[in-house]
Design a protein around this motif. Structure first.
Motif, PDB file in Angstrom:
ATOM      1  N   VAL A  59      26.958  47.066  -9.794  1.00  0.00           N
ATOM      2  CA  VAL A  59      28.138  47.046  -8.936  1.00  0.00           C
ATOM      3  C   VAL A  59      27.830  47.967  -7.772  1.00  0.00           C
ATOM      4  N   ARG A  60      27.869  47.424  -6.556  1.00  0.00           N
ATOM      5  CA  ARG A  60      27.531  48.226  -5.379  1.00  0.00           C
ATOM      6  C   ARG A  60      28.348  47.787  -4.175  1.00  0.00           C
ATOM      7  N   GLN A  61      28.544  48.690  -3.261  1.00  0.00           N
ATOM      8  CA  GLN A  61      29.069  48.375  -1.936  1.00  0.00           C
ATOM      9  C   GLN A  61      27.876  47.998  -1.062  1.00  0.00           C
ATOM     10  N   VAL A  62      27.964  46.867  -0.393  1.00  0.00           N
ATOM     11  CA  VAL A  62      26.876  46.448   0.487  1.00  0.00           C
ATOM     12  C   VAL A  62      27.445  45.960   1.812  1.00  0.00           C
ATOM     13  N   ALA A  63      26.675  46.161   2.849  1.00  0.00           N
ATOM     14  CA  ALA A  63      27.037  45.596   4.149  1.00  0.00           C
ATOM     15  C   ALA A  63      27.030  44.079   4.016  1.00  0.00           C
ATOM     16  N   VAL A  64      28.006  43.424   4.588  1.00  0.00           N
ATOM     17  CA  VAL A  64      28.125  41.976   4.411  1.00  0.00           C
ATOM     18  C   VAL A  64      26.950  41.211   5.012  1.00  0.00           C
ATOM     19  N   ARG A  65      26.187  41.849   5.886  1.00  0.00           N
ATOM     20  CA  ARG A  65      25.046  41.168   6.495  1.00  0.00           C
ATOM     21  C   ARG A  65      23.712  41.586   5.877  1.00  0.00           C
ATOM     22  N   ARG A  66      23.743  42.327   4.777  1.00  0.00           N
ATOM     23  CA  ARG A  66      22.517  42.791   4.128  1.00  0.00           C
ATOM     24  C   ARG A  66      21.874  41.647   3.348  1.00  0.00           C
ATOM     25  N   LEU A  67      20.600  41.445   3.563  1.00  0.00           N
ATOM     26  CA  LEU A  67      19.872  40.398   2.854  1.00  0.00           C
ATOM     27  C   LEU A  67      19.698  40.774   1.389  1.00  0.00           C
ATOM     28  N   LEU A  68      19.682  39.765   0.533  1.00  0.00           N
ATOM     29  CA  LEU A  68      19.444  40.003  -0.877  1.00  0.00           C
ATOM     30  C   LEU A  68      18.087  40.681  -1.077  1.00  0.00           C
ATOM     31  N   ALA A  69      17.087  40.271  -0.326  1.00  0.00           N
ATOM     32  CA  ALA A  69      15.758  40.889  -0.446  1.00  0.00           C
ATOM     33  C   ALA A  69      15.826  42.385  -0.161  1.00  0.00           C
ATOM     34  N   SER A  91      15.044  35.061  -1.242  1.00  0.00           N
ATOM     35  CA  SER A  91      15.975  36.180  -1.077  1.00  0.00           C
ATOM     36  C   SER A  91      16.057  36.668   0.365  1.00  0.00           C
ATOM     37  N   CYS A  92      15.138  36.220   1.224  1.00  0.00           N
ATOM     38  CA  CYS A  92      15.229  36.577   2.648  1.00  0.00           C
ATOM     39  C   CYS A  92      16.225  35.681   3.382  1.00  0.00           C
ATOM     40  N   LEU A  93      16.681  34.625   2.722  1.00  0.00           N
ATOM     41  CA  LEU A  93      17.643  33.703   3.336  1.00  0.00           C
ATOM     42  C   LEU A  93      19.042  33.847   2.766  1.00  0.00           C
ATOM     43  N   LEU A  94      19.192  34.692   1.745  1.00  0.00           N
ATOM     44  CA  LEU A  94      20.486  34.902   1.113  1.00  0.00           C
ATOM     45  C   LEU A  94      21.013  36.283   1.450  1.00  0.00           C
ATOM     46  N   LEU A  95      22.293  36.343   1.682  1.00  0.00           N
ATOM     47  CA  LEU A  95      22.942  37.642   1.821  1.00  0.00           C
ATOM     48  C   LEU A  95      23.258  38.169   0.431  1.00  0.00           C
ATOM     49  N   ALA A  96      23.228  39.480   0.283  1.00  0.00           N
ATOM     50  CA  ALA A  96      23.544  40.071  -1.014  1.00  0.00           C
ATOM     51  C   ALA A  96      24.938  39.656  -1.469  1.00  0.00           C
ATOM     52  N   VAL A  97      25.887  39.548  -0.543  1.00  0.00           N
ATOM     53  CA  VAL A  97      27.248  39.158  -0.933  1.00  0.00           C
ATOM     54  C   VAL A  97      27.297  37.729  -1.470  1.00  0.00           C
ATOM     55  N   GLN A  98      26.336  36.889  -1.117  1.00  0.00           N
ATOM     56  CA  GLN A  98      26.284  35.535  -1.652  1.00  0.00           C
ATOM     57  C   GLN A  98      25.877  35.536  -3.130  1.00  0.00           C
ATOM     58  N   ALA A  99      25.252  36.617  -3.572  1.00  0.00           N
ATOM     59  CA  ALA A  99      24.837  36.737  -4.973  1.00  0.00           C
ATOM     60  C   ALA A  99      25.922  37.377  -5.833  1.00  0.00           C
ATOM     61  N   ASP A 100      27.076  37.676  -5.242  1.00  0.00           N
ATOM     62  CA  ASP A 100      28.187  38.263  -5.999  1.00  0.00           C
ATOM     63  C   ASP A 100      28.517  37.354  -7.181  1.00  0.00           C
ATOM     64  N   GLY A 101      28.513  37.920  -8.376  1.00  0.00           N
ATOM     65  CA  GLY A 101      28.824  37.159  -9.580  1.00  0.00           C
ATOM     66  C   GLY A 101      27.641  36.429 -10.192  1.00  0.00           C
ATOM     67  N   ALA A 102      26.496  36.502  -9.571  1.00  0.00           N
ATOM     68  CA  ALA A 102      25.322  35.757 -10.034  1.00  0.00           C
ATOM     69  C   ALA A 102      24.455  36.580 -10.983  1.00  0.00           C
TER      70      ALA A 102
END
Length: 160
Positions: free
Chosen positions: A20-30, A65-76
């Motif tokens: 569980v983390r706070q992340v910038a909405v534009r931060r890449l998953l990588a 992971s360079c094409l996904l935002l970390a917020v897109q992985a929420d719940g994954a």
């Protein structure tokens, strides 16, 4: 316009551990995996999704992971190469890479392993041409990938 970077809390499971983390909405998953979680086997190379070095498993499917935002992985559920081995015991696919000398410099290896892991676990691919096609999105500048294909085929034969 504000200079503040919008952040959002995300929850995901990475290599079997809840995060569980706070992340910038534009931060890449990588970047999240490498910099926030210290999982540096996920490599960044082209940063356009063309080379496959950053491949991870997201909910059972390989993903760049360079094409996904970390917020897109929420719940994954996210798996990286660091989550493959069980303690000191290599995953059978890692063992096959070792036995078939399926690496040179190692930069691309984790991306190949993650792409191949989906193949091995899905049991959908059976032949050399299918393996070559499935791995064609990953680039290795050191070899012609023959040993990588041989390792994947061996791991697929040895799976139970």
């Amino acid at each position: 316009m504000s200079d503040a970077v919008e952040a959002r809390e995300i929850r995901l499971v990475v290599n079997g551990r809840e995060v569980v983390r706070q992340v910038a909405v534009r931060r890449l998953l990588a970047d999240f995996l490498r910099e926030d979680l210290g999982l540096t086997a996920t490599r960044l190379a082209c940063e356009h999704g063309a080379c496959g070095a950053c491949t991870v498993i997201v909910d059972g499917r390989s993903a760049r992971s360079c094409l996904l935002l970390a917020v897109q992985a929420d719940g994954a559920e996210v798996r990286t190469v660091e989550g493959m081995a069980e303690g000191a015991r290599l995953h059978p696919l890692q063992q096959a890479f070792w036995e078939h000398h399926a690496l040179q410099c190692g930069f691309c290896t984790s991306g190949f392993l993650m792409t191949a892991l989906e193949l091995v676990e899905s049991r959908a691919v059976t032949g050399e041409e299918e393996v070559r096609h499935a791995l064609s999105g990953n680039l290795c500048r050191c070899t012609g990938c023959a040993n990588i294909v041989a390792a994947v085929l061996a791991a697929m034969r040895d799976r139970t």
